[in-house]
Design a protein around this motif. Structure first.
Motif, PDB file in Angstrom:
ATOM      1  N   GLN A 181      29.393  34.985  36.347  1.00  0.00           N
ATOM      2  CA  GLN A 181      29.813  35.286  37.449  1.00  0.00           C
ATOM      3  C   GLN A 181      28.895  35.299  38.368  1.00  0.00           C
ATOM      4  O   GLN A 181      28.742  35.871  39.575  1.00  0.00           O
ATOM      5  CB  GLN A 181      30.390  36.705  37.331  1.00  0.00           C
ATOM      6  CG  GLN A 181      31.526  36.860  36.419  1.00  0.00           C
ATOM      7  CD  GLN A 181      31.874  38.370  35.975  1.00  0.00           C
ATOM      8  OE1 GLN A 181      31.388  39.408  36.942  1.00  0.00           O
ATOM      9  NE2 GLN A 181      32.677  38.618  35.066  1.00  0.00           N
ATOM     10  N   THR A 184      30.016  34.606  42.422  1.00  0.00           N
ATOM     11  CA  THR A 184      30.755  35.998  43.286  1.00  0.00           C
ATOM     12  C   THR A 184      30.027  37.221  43.121  1.00  0.00           C
ATOM     13  O   THR A 184      30.259  38.253  44.055  1.00  0.00           O
ATOM     14  CB  THR A 184      32.060  36.336  42.568  1.00  0.00           C
ATOM     15  OG1 THR A 184      31.919  36.666  41.055  1.00  0.00           O
ATOM     16  CG2 THR A 184      32.931  35.272  42.937  1.00  0.00           C
ATOM     17  N   ARG A 185      28.710  37.133  42.423  1.00  0.00           N
ATOM     18  CA  ARG A 185      27.915  38.548  42.152  1.00  0.00           C
ATOM     19  C   ARG A 185      26.485  38.013  42.122  1.00  0.00           C
ATOM     20  O   ARG A 185      26.074  37.063  41.559  1.00  0.00           O
ATOM     21  CB  ARG A 185      28.428  39.363  40.928  1.00  0.00           C
ATOM     22  CG  ARG A 185      29.919  39.788  40.797  1.00  0.00           C
ATOM     23  CD  ARG A 185      30.264  40.391  39.543  1.00  0.00           C
ATOM     24  NE  ARG A 185      29.296  41.567  39.343  1.00  0.00           N
ATOM     25  CZ  ARG A 185      29.333  42.446  38.118  1.00  0.00           C
ATOM     26  NH1 ARG A 185      30.266  41.805  37.111  1.00  0.00           N
ATOM     27  NH2 ARG A 185      28.617  43.361  37.643  1.00  0.00           N
ATOM     28  N   THR A 194      26.070  43.612  32.954  1.00  0.00           N
ATOM     29  CA  THR A 194      26.738  42.663  32.050  1.00  0.00           C
ATOM     30  C   THR A 194      25.736  42.232  30.992  1.00  0.00           C
ATOM     31  O   THR A 194      25.759  41.048  30.547  1.00  0.00           O
ATOM     32  CB  THR A 194      27.121  41.541  32.767  1.00  0.00           C
ATOM     33  OG1 THR A 194      26.180  40.391  33.269  1.00  0.00           O
ATOM     34  CG2 THR A 194      28.089  41.675  33.837  1.00  0.00           C
ATOM     35  N   THR A 224      35.252  42.833  26.828  1.00  0.00           N
ATOM     36  CA  THR A 224      35.947  41.497  27.026  1.00  0.00           C
ATOM     37  C   THR A 224      35.165  40.247  26.718  1.00  0.00           C
ATOM     38  O   THR A 224      33.959  40.195  26.669  1.00  0.00           O
ATOM     39  CB  THR A 224      36.402  41.505  28.506  1.00  0.00           C
ATOM     40  OG1 THR A 224      35.382  41.636  29.220  1.00  0.00           O
ATOM     41  CG2 THR A 224      37.570  42.585  28.752  1.00  0.00           C
ATOM     42  N   GLY A 226      34.034  36.788  27.377  1.00  0.00           N
ATOM     43  CA  GLY A 226      33.737  35.913  28.637  1.00  0.00           C
ATOM     44  C   GLY A 226      33.108  34.640  27.939  1.00  0.00           C
ATOM     45  O   GLY A 226      32.971  34.355  26.824  1.00  0.00           O
ATOM     46  N   ARG A 257      38.163  37.585  29.274  1.00  0.00           N
ATOM     47  CA  ARG A 257      38.139  37.994  30.499  1.00  0.00           C
ATOM     48  C   ARG A 257      38.308  36.877  31.348  1.00  0.00           C
ATOM     49  O   ARG A 257      37.808  35.897  31.424  1.00  0.00           O
ATOM     50  CB  ARG A 257      36.301  38.230  30.600  1.00  0.00           C
ATOM     51  CG  ARG A 257      35.995  38.960  31.823  1.00  0.00           C
ATOM     52  CD  ARG A 257      34.300  38.954  32.044  1.00  0.00           C
ATOM     53  NE  ARG A 257      33.859  39.462  30.626  1.00  0.00           N
ATOM     54  CZ  ARG A 257      32.619  38.876  30.124  1.00  0.00           C
ATOM     55  NH1 ARG A 257      32.132  37.884  30.617  1.00  0.00           N
ATOM     56  NH2 ARG A 257      32.552  39.348  29.069  1.00  0.00           N
ATOM     57  N   PRO A 258      39.427  37.222  32.262  1.00  0.00           N
ATOM     58  CA  PRO A 258      39.906  36.204  33.291  1.00  0.00           C
ATOM     59  C   PRO A 258      38.967  35.999  34.500  1.00  0.00           C
ATOM     60  O   PRO A 258      39.080  35.112  35.480  1.00  0.00           O
ATOM     61  CB  PRO A 258      41.037  36.642  33.817  1.00  0.00           C
ATOM     62  CG  PRO A 258      40.967  38.285  33.596  1.00  0.00           C
ATOM     63  CD  PRO A 258      40.120  38.539  32.717  1.00  0.00           C
ATOM     64  N   ASN A 259      37.950  36.866  34.751  1.00  0.00           N
ATOM     65  CA  ASN A 259      37.168  36.706  36.283  1.00  0.00           C
ATOM     66  C   ASN A 259      35.802  36.075  36.061  1.00  0.00           C
ATOM     67  O   ASN A 259      34.829  36.338  36.738  1.00  0.00           O
ATOM     68  CB  ASN A 259      37.081  38.015  36.697  1.00  0.00           C
ATOM     69  CG  ASN A 259      36.354  39.058  36.037  1.00  0.00           C
ATOM     70  OD1 ASN A 259      36.442  39.179  34.852  1.00  0.00           O
ATOM     71  ND2 ASN A 259      35.931  40.064  36.684  1.00  0.00           N
ATOM     72  N   ASP A 260      35.396  35.466  35.065  1.00  0.00           N
ATOM     73  CA  ASP A 260      34.288  34.582  34.780  1.00  0.00           C
ATOM     74  C   ASP A 260      34.264  33.310  35.828  1.00  0.00           C
ATOM     75  O   ASP A 260      34.450  32.288  35.589  1.00  0.00           O
ATOM     76  CB  ASP A 260      33.785  34.077  33.728  1.00  0.00           C
ATOM     77  CG  ASP A 260      33.315  34.872  32.595  1.00  0.00           C
ATOM     78  OD1 ASP A 260      33.082  36.282  33.221  1.00  0.00           O
ATOM     79  OD2 ASP A 260      32.681  34.449  31.748  1.00  0.00           O
ATOM     80  N   SER A 261      33.881  33.702  37.205  1.00  0.00           N
ATOM     81  CA  SER A 261      34.152  32.723  38.315  1.00  0.00           C
ATOM     82  C   SER A 261      33.190  31.387  38.286  1.00  0.00           C
ATOM     83  O   SER A 261      33.630  30.478  38.825  1.00  0.00           O
ATOM     84  CB  SER A 261      33.694  33.650  39.588  1.00  0.00           C
ATOM     85  OG  SER A 261      32.311  34.066  39.565  1.00  0.00           O
ATOM     86  N   GLU A 264      35.144  28.381  37.105  1.00  0.00           N
ATOM     87  CA  GLU A 264      36.373  27.796  38.028  1.00  0.00           C
ATOM     88  C   GLU A 264      35.971  26.400  38.220  1.00  0.00           C
ATOM     89  O   GLU A 264      35.115  25.919  38.571  1.00  0.00           O
ATOM     90  CB  GLU A 264      36.310  28.557  39.401  1.00  0.00           C
ATOM     91  CG  GLU A 264      37.377  28.479  39.969  1.00  0.00           C
ATOM     92  CD  GLU A 264      37.497  29.071  41.421  1.00  0.00           C
ATOM     93  OE1 GLU A 264      38.184  28.758  42.606  1.00  0.00           O
ATOM     94  OE2 GLU A 264      36.832  30.144  41.443  1.00  0.00           O
TER      95      GLU A 264
END
Length: 637
Positions: A181, A184-185, A194, A224, A226, A257-261, A264
């Protein structure tokens, strides 16, 4: 690079003993040279060269004075072997001790590597940074999350590993991973929150045997899964595959985990991931045990389900979809505890063993693995009083008995580990030891369906046969069955297909099977319990209480003498029918007696029950001990 240490030689030093040329060890640039007249001690750093972005220190070959450099200075490029400067050997200066110390010593400082106190207490900056990063992996870095877990009576992933592995033997792989991520982080935030991307993986020793460990850390992002989480599991499976190591997985958490940016544009849904396939390919090759504590849904549940054996704590819940997925599918709102309670899955055969808590689960996992990792303990005794076996079977041939008492007496004391107890209860499946040797035990339980093998019992037995065969454990079957369960209700459970799996499993056995008929051995069900027939076992024994027939005695008489019984009833009423029925049953009982079957070579021998253990030990003495490695092929799983 360390500062160049030089000293001016006293003008009154005596004449030199010899002169030596100091040459460049590489082709490169001079970074630093001593000045003419500097006094150097043998082994002291005398010059610095740079070659291919690396600095090379050049040491003084002897103690002496630096003579004038012929033509070089810092910044010059020289060839390998070219003279940098010359040193004239000089004796140690004869000066008072105090003055000599001032000439030959350098002031100590807190950072000086020669300081004993500094050397033992201070770390280099890179080591210090590493230790600070590693400290974040520990449970102490997440006190609130750990406290929540403890309030539920659970161990953390690292605490579980500590109980599972021998002290000091666990080596972690991929501990410095963080969630994908970074887009975004901030990295600093990811490092702090994490850790290890929510899964601890590595290799450790379990009671002296090396094993791969995969433990989901539910205190990090709820466990979750990733991108790097999956990569770490894949690496662990790869290590297990390459080194043929058993695997212990502690799956937990709510799935993907759906938000591992960071992924993308590189991954649509992750359906191409190979984690489950790679882990499943280890089936029958290495022992794999899953230990589930807490909530285990979706991908984590699939990892548990593809393991050889699933051990769960009493508070665990396991499901292929968690509450969020259930609600999203329009199937209602449920709590995690309602999805797949351990006791319900135990009854359904999805869980092999349920224990009270995490500590007991770790012990159960170690015990399960011990049968495969230590197939022989080296002990040659350990049995109970075998005379007790003479009275296990009631004289009343219709009276049920506790087959577990028989098993406990027959095998080594406290060596029996029963799996999937409530599921398919007409048959028990257990790992045990016989004179220290690990074996698999399948036994009919006359307290359930009279020992008749129903669909669940057949499925359970076939799976257990394949497990033992894959890892080289001999099989011992204790037969007391009136055959397969019959009737319309039984057939609705797909009995025909599931019962047939027992014959398929028996036909593919490569390990020896030894069968002991303790009482009833009737029809196809008894044949399946022997691996397919009484000639499949390397030895098929019977007790004097055994009854061997194609059908149950009463059923065979009723069907075979239907006309005669009807005539007897016409002449003498029900009493006349019963008299003839009893007479025919007496004749049939003699025909089905174990001694008669042995005389016709349908079984190998009829023995005194107290000699059973001795015969089993003798029968297996010539069979090689498995090394714990499997051969694959658990295709029925």
């Amino acid at each position: 690079m360390q500062r160049l240490l030089t000293r001016q030689a006293p003008r009154w030093v005596g004449r030199g003993l010899s002169t030596v040329s100091l040459r460049s060890p590489v082709t490169g640039t001079i970074v630093k040279l001593p000045s003419p007249g500097d006094y150097l001690k043998a082994g002291e750093e005398a010059a610095i060269m740079e070659s291919m972005k690396m600095e090379i220190a050049v040491e003084a070959p002897l103690t002496g004075v630096v003579l004038a450099s012929p033509r070089h200075a810092a910044g010059d490029v020289v060839e390998e072997g070219e003279v940098l400067f010359k040193i004239r050997e000089e004796a140690e200066p004869e000066v008072p001790i105090a003055d000599h110390a001032s000439l030959c010593s350098t002031p100590s400082s807190p950072s000086s590597p020669s300081s004993p106190s500094t050397a033992s207490s201070a770390l280099r900056s890179d080591l210090s940074a590493l230790h600070a990063r590693l400290d974040l992996l520990q449970d102490s870095a997440r006190p609130k999350a750990v406290e929540r877990r403890r309030s539920r009576g659970q161990l953390t992933a690292r605490e579980s590993i500590a109980r599972l592995c021998d002290p000091g033997t666990f080596s972690e792989y991929g501990g410095l991973a963080i969630a994908a991520q970074r887009r975004t982080r901030k990295v600093e935030d990811l490092v702090q929150t994490t850790q290890a991307d929510g899964v601890v993986t590595g290799v450790g020793k379990i009671e002296g045997s090396t094993a791969v460990i995969v433990a989901v850390d539910a205190t990090v992002m709820a466990g979750t899964q990733g991108f790097f989480h999956h990569s770490k599991i894949d690496r662990a499976v790869e290590v297990a595959t390459k080194q043929n190591l058993p695997v212990v997985v502690l799956p937990e958490g709510g799935g993907g985990r759906p938000n591992d940016s960071d992924m993308e544009g590189l991954m649509a849904a992750g359906l191409h991931l190979n984690t489950w396939t790679a882990y499943s390919r280890l089936a029958g090759i290495v022992p794999r045990v899953a230990v589930v504590s807490g909530y285990c849904f979706a991908g984590s549940a699939a990892i548990a389900g593809t393991s050889d054996v699933v051990i769960a704590t009493s508070k665990a819940s396991i499901g292929m979809g968690g509450p969020a997925m259930i609600e999203g599918g329009g199937l209602g709102v449920v709590t995690p505890d309602e999805v797949g309670p351990a006791h319900e899955l135990y009854a359904a055969g999805a869980v092999d063993l349920v224990v009270d808590d995490d500590e007991a689960a770790m012990e159960a996992a170690k015990r399960y693995l011990s049968y495969f990792l230590r197939p022989h303990t080296g002990e040659r005794e350990g049995g109970n009083d075998q005379e007790l076996l003479r009275d296990v079977i009631p004289e009343n041939r219709k009276r049920a008995y506790d087959v577990r008492e028989l098993i406990d007496v027959l095998f080594d004391r406290e060596s029996v580990m029963e799996l999937r107890r409530p599921f398919g209860g007409a048959v028990t499946t257990s790992l045990a030891r016989l004179n220290g040797r690990a074996v698999g035990v399948i036994a009919n339980d006359p307290k359930r369906n009279g020992g008749a093998v129903d669909a669940d019992a057949a499925e359970k037995s076939a799976k257990f046969m394949r497990l033992c065969d894959a890892f080289g454990l001999p099989l011992i079957t204790l037969v007391d069955t009136p055959g397969f369960m019959v009737g319309p209700a039984a057939e609705k459970t797909a009995l025909m297909r599931k019962a047939s799996r027992l014959f398929l499993a028996g036909a593919s056995l490569t390990v020896p099977i030894v069968s002991v008929i303790t009482r009833k051995a009737v029809g196809l069900g008894a044949m399946a319990m022997c691996g397919g027939s009484t000639k499949v076992p390397v030895e098929c024994l019977a007790w004097p209480s055994a009854e061997i027939g194609a059908m149950g005695t009463e059923g065979a008489v009723t069907l075979g003498f239907k006309k005669e019984l009807a005539e007897a009833e016409e002449k003498g009423g029900k009493e006349g029918r019963q008299t003839l029925f009893d007479k025919l049953c007496t004749v049939a009982h003699k025909r089905s007696a174990a001694t008669n079957a042995a005389s016709l070579l349908e079984v190998d021998d009829v023995i005194d029950p107290k000699d059973t253990r001795k015969r089993l030990v003798l029968c297996l003495e010539g069979v090689p001990i498995s090394d714990g490695g499997g051969k694959g092929g658990l295709d029925s799983w």
